[in-house]
Design an enzyme around this catalytic site. Structure first.
Site, PDB file in Angstrom:
ATOM      1  N   CYS A   1     -50.393 -36.967 -32.347  1.00 36.20           N
ATOM      2  CA  CYS A   1     -49.823 -36.303 -31.175  1.00 36.20           C
ATOM      3  C   CYS A   1     -49.248 -34.952 -31.544  1.00 36.20           C
ATOM      4  O   CYS A   1     -49.140 -34.068 -30.703  1.00 36.20           O
ATOM      5  CB  CYS A   1     -48.742 -37.179 -30.572  1.00 36.20           C
ATOM      6  SG  CYS A   1     -47.518 -37.695 -31.781  1.00 36.20           S
TER       7      CYS A   1
ATOM      8  N   GLU B   1     -43.817 -40.492 -24.309  1.00 30.11           N
ATOM      9  CA  GLU B   1     -44.274 -39.538 -25.328  1.00 30.11           C
ATOM     10  C   GLU B   1     -45.763 -39.389 -25.082  1.00 30.11           C
ATOM     11  O   GLU B   1     -46.521 -40.334 -25.306  1.00 30.11           O
ATOM     12  CB  GLU B   1     -44.051 -40.108 -26.732  1.00 30.11           C
ATOM     13  CG  GLU B   1     -42.612 -40.427 -27.061  1.00 30.11           C
ATOM     14  CD  GLU B   1     -41.801 -39.183 -27.298  1.00 30.11           C
ATOM     15  OE1 GLU B   1     -42.380 -38.156 -27.673  1.00 30.11           O
ATOM     16  OE2 GLU B   1     -40.587 -39.235 -27.087  1.00 30.11           O
TER      17      GLU B   1
END
Ligand code: NAP
Length: 671
Positions: free
Chosen positions: A297, A258
């Site tokens: 993020c 990720e």
């Protein structure tokens, strides 16, 4: 103030930092706050401990045992969360940020606890999908099953969510039955360390199920095998480096990444200034720029608006962002705290300077904070006037309160710009126009892990552009790392091996603990409705006597219920219908007669009928036909200490043994 010594937990021992430890500064004051790291950590012993102690202990438990473990851990953390809040302020996070990281992490664990008991069987094997019939007569079937990997999951996390980042990976891993070694980012690892201590001190976890590396990971990745998995969250550069570890490539170790993401938010052309959608767009963008000081993020890095509204959007954002109260995250009035470290601040300012080389600066008041000792920066807003040729606006992730506004001509242009992120975790779209939503969603879906659409109808309940939910997949293609996390039970299967099992129905039934079509049906020793949950055996079957269905039955049912559909009442009209030979019995009449054939009327262990699944009518029943029922115990699932769910396979056949209907009946049965 003494320096906090952040330990690792390795093979059952707490290991203090040694001379190799890295220093961690307080984000608010910039003063040394903690230290972590020990280069003498025996990583091979940690892997062995997980593989030989933690794994076997977890694999002995069923999914439901492990789901109960998750629930108990989450409740224990919730009871002690104040200590986590207190520590987490030093990372620069505000109380609102804690709700996302700490409460969000605990909430994620609770969702997995609940899903594990509702959606997985109370066994150690997870059947994936339905059986496949591989032979003409059904004597040879296939069934996919998932079983836990027999190694260890190494979780490497980013600094921005020291609790959620750990728990969102740990919950599905433990539910799968796999032990974990957690390695948090050093700059906020003291919060993770305390969270791990709380979980270990609870005494709930089997020995070896959870270990912690604070500081460097050493050469642990060089010792991984095909039964291990790495789940990484962090920058694309680190992902690239770690994924290229020779042992990971040679042994085909599962590697989930990720990574960076330049997420976009698109304002629909219909959402003109003055509409609820325009205000919503400004609110969501402001939140995403300022929550966790933009260290998310999923934060909105690129704000896409129709060229005609660029000025209005820029002005509205400038006003909202200039009023954000920045300061000590412990102060109640503070809306945005500090970045995690001085190094992070320097990185964000350097990346913002790159953006400034190709964009106009709409807002940047960071100079006013230069005297502050901590890692404070103010929100920064840029306007990219040439979004088709710009590079940094689409590629440079300033991991702080920084975002770039850009205009689009029409929705195809908006799609092209959004997709210039080259793979994102999320794109959001604020519109009240379903056509705009469909066009953009389909145009952007291949480049995104998630598409979030919001407007006046959903805004009161919508969960927010930046919130990854345990129920929904988190991850994205390309730059976002190409990985997937969360997404309900999908995340659990990432730590399991899917295996296609082929064999006779009896073989597959014995492996899955589930009755499959074609499995031997044992005659029940007594009426199954008189047998308690623990007494019922998978496959035991009640065969009922037959009952004739008469024309009077059909007419009585039609007038009694009001269902006088022509296929039941009008011979000529029914015969013109390609499905029926003439008048036929109602499907619901057959279900009612079936219940009349198989129920045991007296009070007993069956407590309630809670539903039917997978109902199929296979052959019409005409007046004069007779029907009979085979009622088979298909699957048993414990619900609580008093009762469990029994899923029955119900098969209705006629006087020629042709199947006329099939379904699954759900009942709650007392222990
Ligand atoms: P990072 O510098 O890439 O570090 C990520 C993790 O990797 C840290 O735990 C780090 O440990 C570790 N690491 C670095 N080098 C390593 C090595 N050689 N061997 C083993 N581990 C190593 O990222 P970060 O600064 O912590 O986080 C910010 C980045 O994460 C941003 O780019 C953001 O977009 C991304 N992020 C992505 C998501 C997502 O879900 N996609 C979520 C959050 C953040 P040390 O700290 O000890 O170096």
């Amino acid at each position: 103030m003494s320096i906090l010594q952040v330990a690792s937990f390795a093979a059952g021992q707490w290991i203090a930092p040694n001379a190799s430890a890295r220093q961690i500064d307080c984000a608010i004051t910039g003063a040394p706050f903690a230290q972590a790291g020990n280069d003498m950590l025996n990583v091979q012993a940690m892997l062995d401990h997980a593989r030989t102690k933690g794994g076997p202990a977890l694999r002995q438990m069923t999914f439901h045992d492990r789901a109960r473990l998750l629930k108990a851990l989450a409740l224990h953390l919730r009871a002690h969360r104040q200590a986590l809040y207190d520590l987490s302020f030093h990372t620069g996070a505000t109380q609102t940020d804690h709700l996302i990281d700490i409460d969000g992490g605990i909430g994620t664990m609770l969702v997995y606890a609940s899903k594990g008991r509702r959606e997985m069987p109370d066994s150690t094997v997870y059947p994936d999908g339905d059986p496949e019939q591989l032979s003409r007569n059904g004597s040879f079937l296939g069934q996919h099953i998932c079983t836990p990997l027999q190694g260890v999951a190494v979780h490497i996390n980013a600094f921005n969510f020291p609790v959620w980042g750990m728990l969102e990976k740990l919950a599905p891993t433990l539910l799968a039955g796999v032990p974990a070694i957690v390695k948090p980012a050093t700059s906020s690892c003291y919060v993770t360390e305390h969270c791990v201590r709380l979980m270990l001190d609870s005494g709930l976890l089997p020995d070896g199920a959870l270990q912690l590396v604070s500081g460097g990971l050493g050469d642990m990745l060089d010792h991984l095998t095909c039964q291990d998995a790495v789940s990484f969250t962090g920058s694309a550069n680190t992902a690239l480096k770690l994924r290229a570890t020779p042992a990971i490539l040679q042994n085909a170790v599962r590697f989930t990444a990720e990574a960076d993401s330049l997420n976009a938010s698109i304002l629909g052309p219909d959402a003109t200034p003055g509409t609820p959608e325009f205000d919503l767009f400004i609110t969501e963008a402001t939140q995403e720029i300022t929550t966790k000081a933009g260290q998310k993020c999923t934060a909105i890095r690129r704000i896409l608006a129709p060229e005609s509204h660029i000025e209005a959007v820029g002005e509205a954002l400038r006003q909202r962002l200039s009023n954000i109260k920045i300061g000590d995250p412990r102060a109640k009035e503070t809306q945005m705290g500090a970045l995690v470290s001085g190094a992070q601040k320097a990185d964000v300012l350097a990346k913002a300077a790159l953006l400034a080389t190709e964009c106009d600066t709409l807002l940047d008041t960071s100079d006013a904070l230069n005297d502050a000792k901590g890692a404070f920066v103010a929100p920064m807003l840029f306007h990219c006037t040439s979004p088709d040729t710009a590079i940094h606006a689409h590629e440079t992730e300033a991991f702080g309160p920084v975002s770039t506004l850009m205009g689009f001509r029409d929705i195809d242009h908006a799609i092209a710009l959004a997709n210039k992120g080259q793979g994102s975790l999320v794109t959001s779209l604020i519109t009240h126009d379903t056509e705009v939503a469909r066009h953009i969603a389909l145009g952007c879906a291949a480049f995104n892990g998630r598409i979030y659409i919001n407007n006046r109808d959903s805004m009161a309940e919508a969960t927010g552009h930046g919130a990854p939910l345990p129920h929904m997949t988190h991850g994205g293609p390309g730059r976002a790392g190409g990985g997937e996390e969360l997404g309900g039970i999908r995340a659990v299967t990432h730590y399991m091996q899917r295996t296609a099992i082929q064999g006779s129905p009896d073989m597959l039934s014995s492996i899955t603990g589930k009755w499959l079509p074609g499995t031997t049906q044992e005659q029940a020793p007594a009426h199954p409705f008189t047998r308690r949950f623990g007494e019922l055996q998978i496959g035991e079957t009640l065969h009922t006597p037959s009952r004739e269905v008469t024309l009077e039955d059909v007419e009585h049912f039609a007038h009694f219920t009001g269902d006088t559909f022509y296929a039941h009442m009008d011979e000529a009209a029914a015969a013109r219908n390609p499905f029926f030979p003439g008048r036929v019995a109602h499907g619901y009449l057959l279900l009612s007669f079936a219940a009349g054939l198989f129920v045991e009327p007296n009070e007993g262990p069956v407590l309630a009928n809670t539903g039917l699944d997978a109902l199929r009518f296979m052959k019409p029943v005409v007046p004069g036909d007779s029907i009979k029922v085979a009622l088979t115990v298909k699957q048993k699932t414990i619900r609580n200490e008093d009762y469990g769910e029994v899923r029955w396979h119900v098969h209705l056949s006629n006087q020629d043994d042709d199947a006329v209907a099939e379904y699954e009946l759900l009942t709650m049965v007392a222990f």
